[in-house]
Write a protein that holds these residues in place. Structure first.
Motif, PDB file in Angstrom:
ATOM      1  N   UNK A 136       0.882  -1.169   0.000  1.00 24.59           N
ATOM      2  CA  UNK A 136       0.000   0.000   0.000  1.00 24.59           C
ATOM      3  C   UNK A 136       0.918   1.217   0.000  1.00 24.59           C
ATOM      4  N   UNK A 137       1.132   1.777  -1.178  1.00 25.54           N
ATOM      5  CA  UNK A 137       2.067   2.888  -1.322  1.00 25.54           C
ATOM      6  C   UNK A 137       1.306   4.168  -1.648  1.00 25.54           C
ATOM      7  N   UNK A 138       2.044   5.277  -1.610  1.00 24.18           N
ATOM      8  CA  UNK A 138       1.471   6.540  -2.055  1.00 24.18           C
ATOM      9  C   UNK A 138       0.741   7.331  -0.997  1.00 24.18           C
ATOM     10  N   UNK A 139       0.872   6.953   0.276  1.00 23.12           N
ATOM     11  CA  UNK A 139       0.279   7.754   1.356  1.00 23.12           C
ATOM     12  C   UNK A 139       1.283   8.840   1.715  1.00 23.12           C
ATOM     13  N   UNK A 140       0.926  10.086   1.477  1.00 24.59           N
ATOM     14  CA  UNK A 140       1.873  11.175   1.719  1.00 24.59           C
ATOM     15  C   UNK A 140       1.786  11.663   3.159  1.00 24.59           C
ATOM     16  N   UNK A 142       0.967  -3.274   5.910  1.00 20.53           N
ATOM     17  CA  UNK A 142       1.553  -3.212   4.572  1.00 20.53           C
ATOM     18  C   UNK A 142       1.782  -1.807   4.049  1.00 20.53           C
ATOM     19  N   UNK A 143       1.213  -0.805   4.721  1.00 15.99           N
ATOM     20  CA  UNK A 143       1.447   0.575   4.292  1.00 15.99           C
ATOM     21  C   UNK A 143       2.737   1.137   4.880  1.00 15.99           C
ATOM     22  N   UNK A 156     -13.334  -4.354   2.320  1.00 20.48           N
ATOM     23  CA  UNK A 156     -12.780  -4.997   1.135  1.00 20.48           C
ATOM     24  C   UNK A 156     -11.993  -4.041   0.247  1.00 20.48           C
ATOM     25  N   UNK A 157     -11.458  -2.969   0.798  1.00 22.47           N
ATOM     26  CA  UNK A 157     -10.760  -1.971  -0.008  1.00 22.47           C
ATOM     27  C   UNK A 157      -9.431  -2.503  -0.532  1.00 22.47           C
ATOM     28  N   UNK A 158      -9.136  -2.215  -1.804  1.00 21.62           N
ATOM     29  CA  UNK A 158      -7.828  -2.518  -2.377  1.00 21.62           C
ATOM     30  C   UNK A 158      -6.910  -1.330  -2.086  1.00 21.62           C
ATOM     31  N   UNK A 159      -5.629  -1.392  -2.481  1.00 16.85           N
ATOM     32  CA  UNK A 159      -4.713  -0.282  -2.168  1.00 16.85           C
ATOM     33  C   UNK A 159      -5.200   1.078  -2.656  1.00 16.85           C
ATOM     34  N   UNK A 160      -5.812   1.133  -3.837  1.00 14.00           N
ATOM     35  CA  UNK A 160      -6.357   2.413  -4.307  1.00 14.00           C
ATOM     36  C   UNK A 160      -7.458   2.901  -3.374  1.00 14.00           C
ATOM     37  N   UNK A 161      -8.298   1.977  -2.922  1.00  7.48           N
ATOM     38  CA  UNK A 161      -9.366   2.336  -2.002  1.00  7.48           C
ATOM     39  C   UNK A 161      -8.830   2.808  -0.660  1.00  7.48           C
ATOM     40  N   UNK A 162      -7.747   2.200  -0.215  1.00 10.56           N
ATOM     41  CA  UNK A 162      -7.109   2.620   1.043  1.00 10.56           C
ATOM     42  C   UNK A 162      -6.614   4.054   0.923  1.00 10.56           C
ATOM     43  N   UNK A 163      -5.928   4.361  -0.154  1.00 11.52           N
ATOM     44  CA  UNK A 163      -5.428   5.722  -0.356  1.00 11.52           C
ATOM     45  C   UNK A 163      -6.577   6.724  -0.411  1.00 11.52           C
TER      46      UNK A 163
END
Length: 334
Positions: free
Chosen positions: A69-73, A185-186, A133-140
């Motif tokens: 889970x990438x891209x969290x600023x 995972x983030x 059920x969020x995927x990485x895009x949903x998490x961001x």
């Protein structure tokens, strides 16, 4: 380096080198070990006592195989406990995480459904309407919209399917009981992690010191809780710049009074757990539960905003809980 060599070393009570620990965990996570070898590995590690270096190697292997889970600023925190304290207390960490998000900080929590309690973090969030059920895009997107997100562990650690049957058959504590809170995972910048035994505080702090956290806090609450409580001084360790700084924190010094009994923090059924969470996040919880959440929020604030003195952290935390600031986070999910 073979699994036979590693098992022989563990059977003799010897600690593994980091490279040996990584090799053993990789073989385990890849499903290359027989059930007998996997069980022997987990049990000999426990019997010897897992070192900080062995746990750190296991964390590294698990994170390398997790769905990223990438891209969290910016900075963001996980507030989590290991569980296993046997107290059947309400979902304090989850409530505290929502309050911290309501105060404007980013929170990205990682957890699962209940294992040894009435309600796990996932169960509590589900009852509040959070989509699990969020995927990485949903998490961001969830972090961007509400300041909060939750990664359901089985969705982000598919390799654990190799381990579940073995853990079920062993039916005893293994290092995986400790790993869960440390394999978000983030890869958050901050973590406040509760442990069920005071002698685990410094060991877990040493594990976190080997990670990439900017600041971390490990706590054990008086009365045997894996969260801070007002029953007495909190045993704690701050991790900063790779250094572990043990300390104690006395809630009584900041106006917290202990509950009359542990029953005031206990929930026996999922229905009771859900009601407790709903009441606390709305600012309508009992004094004992609201105080416990405020105490944990204050400690999290001290980690995220080191420029604040502890009295300021406590005052902000108490006000946030009383005003139900977590409700604006929940409203954003809709």
């Amino acid at each position: 380096m073979t699994i036979s060599h590693i098992l022989d070393k563990l059977a003799d009570g010897l600690d593994l080198e980091p490279s040996e620990a990584r090799c053993a965990m990789t073989e385990l996570m890849e499903g290359h070990l027989s059930p007998a070898q996997a069980g022997a590995l987990l049990l000999t590690l426990r019997a010897k006592g897992e070192t900080a270096q062995e746990l750190a190697a296991a964390v590294e292997v698990c994170l390398d195989r997790a769905v990223p889970v990438a891209g969290i600023s910016g900075e963001y925190i996980d507030i989590v406990g290991t569980g296993g304290d046997g107290k059947h207390s309400f979902n304090c960490s989850t409530c505290a995480a929502l309050v911290v998000a309501g105060l404007g900080y980013q929170v990205l929590k990682h957890g699962n459904r209940a294992v040894s309690s009435s309600s796990g973090a996932a169960d509590a969030l589900e009852c509040l309407g959070y989509p699990l059920d969020l995927d990485p895009d949903g998490i961001r997107d969830s972090v961007r919209k509400s300041g909060f997100a939750f990664c359901l562990a089985p969705h982000y650690h598919p390799g654990f399917k190799e381990i579940v049957p073995i853990r079920r058959e062993l039916a005893v504590r293994t290092l995986f009981n400790l790993l869960g809170p440390m394999i978000n995972p983030s890869r958050p910048t901050h973590i406040m992690m509760g442990v069920a035994k005071p002698d685990m505080v410094q060991k877990i702090a040493r594990v976190l010191a080997l990670g990439s956290y900017r600041r971390a806090l490990v706590i054990h609450g008086a009365g045997g809780y894996d969260e801070a409580t007002a029953f007495g001084p909190v045993t704690a360790a701050l991790v900063e710049d790779g250094q572990v700084k043990p300390f104690t924190f006395n809630p009584a010094d900041y106006g917290f009074t202990p509950p009359a009994s542990e029953d005031e923090l206990r929930v026996e059924t999922r229905e009771e757990a859900e009601k407790a969470v709903r009441d606390v996040v709305a600012g309508q919880g009992t004094r004992a539960m609201s105080d416990m959440v405020a105490l944990n929020v204050a400690l999290a604030l001290s980690l995220l905003a080191p420029e604040l003195d502890m009295q300021s952290c406590v005052s902000r935390a108490r006000m946030a809980v009383a005003q139900g600031v977590a409700m604006k986070v929940i409203a954003a999910w809709q």
